[in-house]
Design an enzyme around this catalytic site. Sequence first.
Site, PDB file in Angstrom:
ATOM      1  N   PHE A  22     -10.921  15.723 -29.191  1.00  0.00           N
ATOM      2  CA  PHE A  22     -10.757  15.974 -27.759  1.00  0.00           C
ATOM      3  C   PHE A  22      -9.369  15.588 -27.260  1.00  0.00           C
ATOM      4  CE2 PHE A  22     -15.464  15.818 -27.890  1.00  0.00           C
ATOM      5  CZ  PHE A  22     -15.716  17.026 -27.275  1.00  0.00           C
ATOM      6  N   GLY A  23      -8.873  14.423 -27.692  1.00  0.00           N
ATOM      7  CA  GLY A  23      -7.576  13.957 -27.211  1.00  0.00           C
ATOM      8  C   GLY A  23      -6.427  14.780 -27.754  1.00  0.00           C
ATOM      9  N   VAL A  87      -3.462  13.209 -43.626  1.00  0.00           N
ATOM     10  CA  VAL A  87      -2.340  12.294 -43.424  1.00  0.00           C
ATOM     11  C   VAL A  87      -2.626  11.020 -44.195  1.00  0.00           C
ATOM     12  CG1 VAL A  87      -1.162  10.881 -41.714  1.00  0.00           C
ATOM     13  CG2 VAL A  87      -1.682  13.277 -41.233  1.00  0.00           C
ATOM     14  N   GLU A 178     -30.678  10.943 -28.077  1.00  0.00           N
ATOM     15  CA  GLU A 178     -30.777  12.400 -28.107  1.00  0.00           C
ATOM     16  C   GLU A 178     -31.442  12.907 -29.385  1.00  0.00           C
ATOM     17  OE1 GLU A 178     -27.350  13.615 -24.894  1.00  0.00           O
ATOM     18  OE2 GLU A 178     -26.705  13.434 -26.974  1.00  0.00           O
TER      19      GLU A 178
END
Lengths: 443, 443
Positions: A22-23, A87, A178
């Site tokens: 998301f970021g 990475v 959930e």
Amino acid sequence: MEGLAKIEDLGKPRVVIVGGGFGGLELAKALRHAPVQVVLIDKQNYHTFQPLLYQVATAGLEVDAVVSPFRKILDEQENLFFRLAEVQRIDAERQVVETSIGLVRYDYLVLATGATTNYFGDAEMERNAIAMKSVMDAIELRNTVLSNFEKALQLGDEVQLNSLLDFVIVGGGPTGVEIAGALSELRKHIFPKDYRELDFRQMDIHLIQSGDLLLKGMSAEASRKSLEYLERFGVQVHLNKRVKSYDGYTVTLNTGETLVTRTLIWAAGVAGAPVDGLPPECLRKGGRYAVDEFNRVKGHPHIFAIGDIAAMESTEYPEGHPMLAQPAMQQGRLLAHNLERLLAGQAPQPFRYDDKGSLATIGRNHAVADIKLLGKDLKTQGFLAWIIWMFVHLMSLISFRNRLFVFLNWTWSYFTFDKGRRYIIGPTREPVPVEATTEKAIV
Amino acid sequence: MEGLAKIEDLGKPRVVIVGGGFGGLELAKALRHAPVQVVLIDKQNYHTFQPLLYQVATAGLEVDAVVSPFRKILDEQENLFFRLAEVQRIDAERQVVETSIGLVRYDYLVLATGATTNYFGDAEMERNAIAMKSVMDAIELRNTVLSNFEKALQLGDEVQLNSLLDFVIVGGGPTGVEIAGALSELRKHIFPKDYRELDFRQMDIHLIQSGDLLLKGMSAEASRKSLEYLERFGVQVHLNKRVKSYDGYTVTLNTGETLVTRTLIWAAGVAGAPVDGLPPECLRKGGRYAVDEFNRVKGHPHIFAIGDIAAMESTEYPEGHPMLAQPAMQQGRLLAHNLERLLAGQAPQPFRYDDKGSLATIGRNHAVADIKLLGKDLKTQGFLAWIIWMFVHLMSLISFRNRLFVFLNWTWSYFTFDKGRRYIIGPTREPVPVEATTEKAIV
């Protein structure tokens, strides 16, 4: 691997973003018109919409609905170069990251590697439990649940049978709640039709929470109601208990109680996924980088960290912001703005988290919501919260296409009570061997 | 494994069907109201709609669209018991099949195991080529195509680069033609946007056909037009050539020509997938069981074979019917009827194949069709054929839900020119190692 990865040099300052969650994705998109070259590196070629992974795991949505290929999302962004790579190490001295495709040079490095499942050092748990962080985790859980029932058909022994029919979920946060709710829906509407030969009154769903509240970060009403809903749906909620050990068959709790299951879902913790190469003093508890209010990693003016991997300590959030999509996205957007300011010789602006609230769904027509609406706090539970939950999640999906297809899927499932993705494709967790009870004679 | 599989005995004659492809599934459904117990055994828990697998392989459809879980299709059929198992051997003497879950007793056994990829004994080809028979094959091809391009970004060497960008498809039947067409569409509309850094004029698609016609079973017009369309789309069609060998890198043709590719798709042949246990004289060329006009395996009045695995030799079809969905489904339906007749003491009725024609699509707006319409032969190529192709395939899908979602997907893709399933999840064919060209210095 030494040697330089083959990435064209645009002759502009290069921002390398590690991780397209998301970021990272929000940052990449927000740099669209910035005078920089953006290199986005991820070990997958797609973004995962994690909040709906549990629906993939419980046969409600197909993988397709919750992933979006980076190249598709970003294919019109001319200053962006995507690389599928792992990475391995940061070399802050030389301003390069070492990756599986060679060295990648940066002017600004942004670490957005997110979080990974935290087993708190319990190797046996890590080996035997199923996590819920990645698409592969979700597929594995779906396949395992379905395979369990196929195997259960061949069992006569009661305890063995229960070990396949019962599920233990550890962790009473949104993911645990959930999944417990979704499994209880499958037990009610789907499994008895699919497996007429099994008696689903024998299927137990246990949810174990170490504290005395479910959905700890939410309001007291949300915690109370989620417990009430889960119990109404027949989930056995164990508060104030911890799992001491799990050998793939027997779950031992700190109270001495034992449960028997071949499927334990671990939703009890996440930790940052830092990259090698920065000095240990950059890291805080839980593997997160200590960053200042501009998301700069302390002591490294050219290295930033955003989202789950960043701990921006403040009076309001002494241990950093909650590890959720919202802070990550907001930090990504602000950092894009700040990088432009830095390049223009202006001072960066500090981050302020705008908490829009939290939501969790327990099942059909039942959710809990603590949100801000027109500046006011709204706490609601039940049907309205469920509608809000659906609306917010639909609107958060990456593409219009995903929104449309998820909406149609949900509408279809709502009216047919069906969850259609009940196929076993891909990895299945093989349980500790089960001795099938077979009769001797041919009758 | 000895010992009896745990399947309730209904006290009715038991029909065991091995394989839930087009033939087996049709038979199982048609026995819905018959006074028998049906046991359907498959090694997957879902039916695969093979005609659209190539669209999964080329990122046009999600897996979801082409598979249907057996338990979902059949969950209202009370006389049916599904078992996820591998069948290992037939013991005709004892009237049992040996399976991975134990022995399964039968009164009537129906072999509907379908076909498998035929490499004609070329082990090197089998190791290096990608087939197109199963969902996993399709996923593997999709992942491999996408991974190739990700890897190609790191290559400087021209020949190495071409080995990743070029594709060789062996076999000019419907599967080969459809994959070649779909790849050419991706090359035109999708890949240049996704991989701006690659030059897709370098991407060659080769289709190799041993005879002088594509789509051999179809009309001369269909063969000619499919060749014309493929060439218009830039596919290099090699007629009257055979592949002699493929080591994972170099394809050698019988003409002495060589092509270099890391991705060879083998669509050049299928063979029956017989089960152990019946005497070799039951088998015909290509691993198919010799059956009479009632689909009875010769010499075994209680054992039947239908679909690809059955060779019902007749004057019109001296080597048995074509290995397609239509004959399988028609045989399945007739066999259900005949089993009811046998149980009622009536004589069975012989099979007559009603050939409804053939269709193949080459790409957007371009297909070829040889069909019967209102009793008349209709041969058409181009847009009308493409509309017919879509209509027939939509109507053939198993569930209304699949029809709706595939229709929406196709409509979406048609207007947006997009094929959205471009993510790499699951198995990827790792090519023979490529030496990445990396520069020495950090620039």
